[in-house]
Each structure stands twice: as C-alpha cells, then as structure tokens.
Write a protein that holds these residues in place. Structure first.
Motif, PDB file in Angstrom:
ATOM      1  N   ASP A 110       0.835  -1.210   0.000  1.00 32.43           N
ATOM      2  CA  ASP A 110       0.000   0.000   0.000  1.00 32.43           C
ATOM      3  C   ASP A 110       0.866   1.254   0.000  1.00 32.43           C
ATOM      4  OD1 ASP A 110      -2.369  -1.387  -0.006  1.00 32.43           O
ATOM      5  OD2 ASP A 110      -2.729  -1.196   2.139  1.00 32.43           O
ATOM      6  N   ALA A 113       2.414   1.775  -3.503  1.00 33.88           N
ATOM      7  CA  ALA A 113       1.481   1.874  -4.636  1.00 33.88           C
ATOM      8  C   ALA A 113       1.551   3.285  -5.207  1.00 33.88           C
ATOM      9  CB  ALA A 113       0.060   1.558  -4.180  1.00 33.88           C
ATOM     10  N   THR A 120       0.689  -0.864  -7.875  1.00 34.04           N
ATOM     11  CA  THR A 120      -0.613  -0.212  -7.992  1.00 34.04           C
ATOM     12  C   THR A 120      -1.692  -1.202  -8.418  1.00 34.04           C
ATOM     13  OG1 THR A 120       0.445   1.891  -8.540  1.00 34.04           O
ATOM     14  CG2 THR A 120      -1.877   1.646  -9.135  1.00 34.04           C
ATOM     15  N   THR A 121      -1.387  -2.019  -9.412  1.00 34.07           N
ATOM     16  CA  THR A 121      -2.344  -3.014  -9.907  1.00 34.07           C
ATOM     17  C   THR A 121      -2.714  -4.017  -8.815  1.00 34.07           C
ATOM     18  OG1 THR A 121      -1.528  -2.815 -12.165  1.00 34.07           O
ATOM     19  CG2 THR A 121      -2.727  -4.825 -11.626  1.00 34.07           C
ATOM     20  N   VAL A 123      -2.493  -3.692  -5.498  1.00 32.81           N
ATOM     21  CA  VAL A 123      -3.233  -3.046  -4.401  1.00 32.81           C
ATOM     22  C   VAL A 123      -4.674  -2.760  -4.818  1.00 32.81           C
ATOM     23  CG1 VAL A 123      -3.391  -0.916  -3.052  1.00 32.81           C
ATOM     24  CG2 VAL A 123      -1.203  -2.111  -3.241  1.00 32.81           C
ATOM     25  N   GLU A 124      -4.866  -2.282  -6.035  1.00 35.48           N
ATOM     26  CA  GLU A 124      -6.227  -2.003  -6.504  1.00 35.48           C
ATOM     27  C   GLU A 124      -7.052  -3.282  -6.590  1.00 35.48           C
ATOM     28  OE1 GLU A 124      -5.729   0.067 -10.171  1.00 35.48           O
ATOM     29  OE2 GLU A 124      -5.325   2.000  -9.196  1.00 35.48           O
ATOM     30  N   SER A 125      -6.426  -4.353  -7.038  1.00 35.21           N
ATOM     31  CA  SER A 125      -7.119  -5.637  -7.133  1.00 35.21           C
ATOM     32  C   SER A 125      -7.552  -6.135  -5.753  1.00 35.21           C
ATOM     33  CB  SER A 125      -6.202  -6.660  -7.806  1.00 35.21           C
ATOM     34  OG  SER A 125      -6.798  -7.933  -7.824  1.00 35.21           O
ATOM     35  N   TYR A 127      -8.083  -4.301  -3.080  1.00 29.73           N
ATOM     36  CA  TYR A 127      -9.116  -3.406  -2.563  1.00 29.73           C
ATOM     37  C   TYR A 127     -10.486  -3.756  -3.144  1.00 29.73           C
ATOM     38  CZ  TYR A 127     -11.558   0.956  -1.473  1.00 29.73           C
ATOM     39  OH  TYR A 127     -12.466   1.879  -1.018  1.00 29.73           O
ATOM     40  N   GLU A 128     -10.543  -4.010  -4.434  1.00 34.31           N
ATOM     41  CA  GLU A 128     -11.811  -4.381  -5.073  1.00 34.31           C
ATOM     42  C   GLU A 128     -12.338  -5.694  -4.513  1.00 34.31           C
ATOM     43  OE1 GLU A 128     -13.690  -2.550  -6.997  1.00 34.31           O
ATOM     44  OE2 GLU A 128     -12.213  -0.941  -6.937  1.00 34.31           O
TER      45      GLU A 128
END
Length: 199
Positions: A110, A113, A120-121, A123-125, A127-128
């Motif tokens: 995190d 990111a 970034t990819t 962490v976003e994955s 989170y979703e």
C-alpha cells in the motif's frame, strides 16, 4: 530456513523468504539477493524459479490475496447465519498481531502503490476484492431480513474496508494502542450502527 526438496516446496519457501525479509527490511529496500540469502540459495537459483523480483513479489502478494480474500469468500459456503458470517469475515480480515509478516507485506505494498505499475495493480485488485467480500455478506444478510441496513451495501462495505485497513495498519505497527480484539469489537459496533449485527 531448511531447504525444501521439490519445486512446489521451493516456491513456497521462496515466498516465505520474501515475507520474512520484507518484515525485516521493508519493501523499498528489498532485493533479490536479500531473498536468496534468507532462503539459503544463490541469486541464480532464485531466478530459476522466478524471472525477477517483481514476479516473486506478485506471487507473495497472491498468498496475501488467498488469505485475505479467497479464504474469506469461502466462509460464505460454510456459514449460513449472516451475522456470524459477518463476524468471522471481520475477524479473518485483521492481522493476527504485530508479528503477522504476511499482513505487514500487504501494507508495505500500500505504501509503495503509485510508484510502480505492478504495486498499484496489485493493491487495486486487493481493494476491489475486499469491497466485494463485504458487499456480498451484507447483501446476503439484507436479503435474508437479518440486516436492516441504513446504508446501501456498497457504502457499508466501503466503511468496513476503511476500518479494516486502518485498524490492521495500527496492529502491525505494533504500538500497542489497538489490539486485534479491540479492532474487531470496534468494527462490530460500526456494523451494528448501520444495521448489520456481527456475531
């Protein structure tokens, strides 16, 4: 760290070496040489299993995804009571304590990111997936008439993920201000406040 014998064990051994090394040095300072040293291997031997450090980090992050997302989603197949399910989902999303090296690694991601497309990819994955996990539990409870939500499930899930991430970070920071039990209790109270009782 004893050396494992087969390829599957060796890969798991390397993932654990990443987790343990990151807990000690931090993700920004992590190198392939550090991981190799921790695993008791040469740098070349590590590269036999993974193309580069990013490939190894992706696999380590996948271990976190399995624990934080896959295992929690599997709870929906084994726990019928929505309140109990929400309670277990909350508990399973928090670190076990300050020494939880895998959760520490996830928080390290995190922090970095935005400085790397890979980080970034990932962490976003994550989170979703966290949002989807909570939303599914909340919708099940609402559909069953057990939860009387005062927020829509998407917003309620957003709040629970924010609390999970914030409390989890405090726990792995090891400052002693927030225990796992206190964090879980606070999340239960938050869930009750918007009509989703957690057991």
């Amino acid at each position: 760290m004893p050396r494992p014998k087969n390829q599957e064990e060796r890969r798991a051994h390397l993932i654990q070496a990443v987790i343990d090394t990151t807990a000690r040095t931090g993700l920004r300072s992590l190198s392939l040489a550090d991981v190799a040293r921790r695993a008791g291997l040469t740098r070349g031997a590590v590269l036999y299993y993974y193309d580069d450090l990013d490939a190894l980090l992706s696999e380590a992050y996948r271990a976190g995804m399995e624990r934080l997302c896959d295992r929690r989603d599997a709870l929906r197949d084994t726990i019928g009571d929505p309140a109990l399910l929400l309670g277990e989902t909350i508990r399973a999303g928090l670190p076990t304590g300050p020494d939880d090296a895998l959760m520490r690694l996830l928080y390290e991601f995190d922090v970095v990111a935005g400085s790397s497309p890979l980080h970034t990819t990932l962490v976003e994955s994550m989170y979703e997936r966290q949002l989807a996990t909570y939303r599914a539990v909340l919708e099940r409870g609402a559909d069953a008439g057990v939860f009387r939500l005062t927020l829509d499930p998407a917003t309620a899930a957003l709040n629970l993920v924010a609390l999970e991430d914030a409390y989890g970070l405090h726990i792995v920071a090891g400052n002693g201000q927030i225990s796992v039990e206190r964090a879980a209790g606070a999340m239960f109270e938050a869930a009750r406040a918007f009509g989703a009782p957690a057991a």
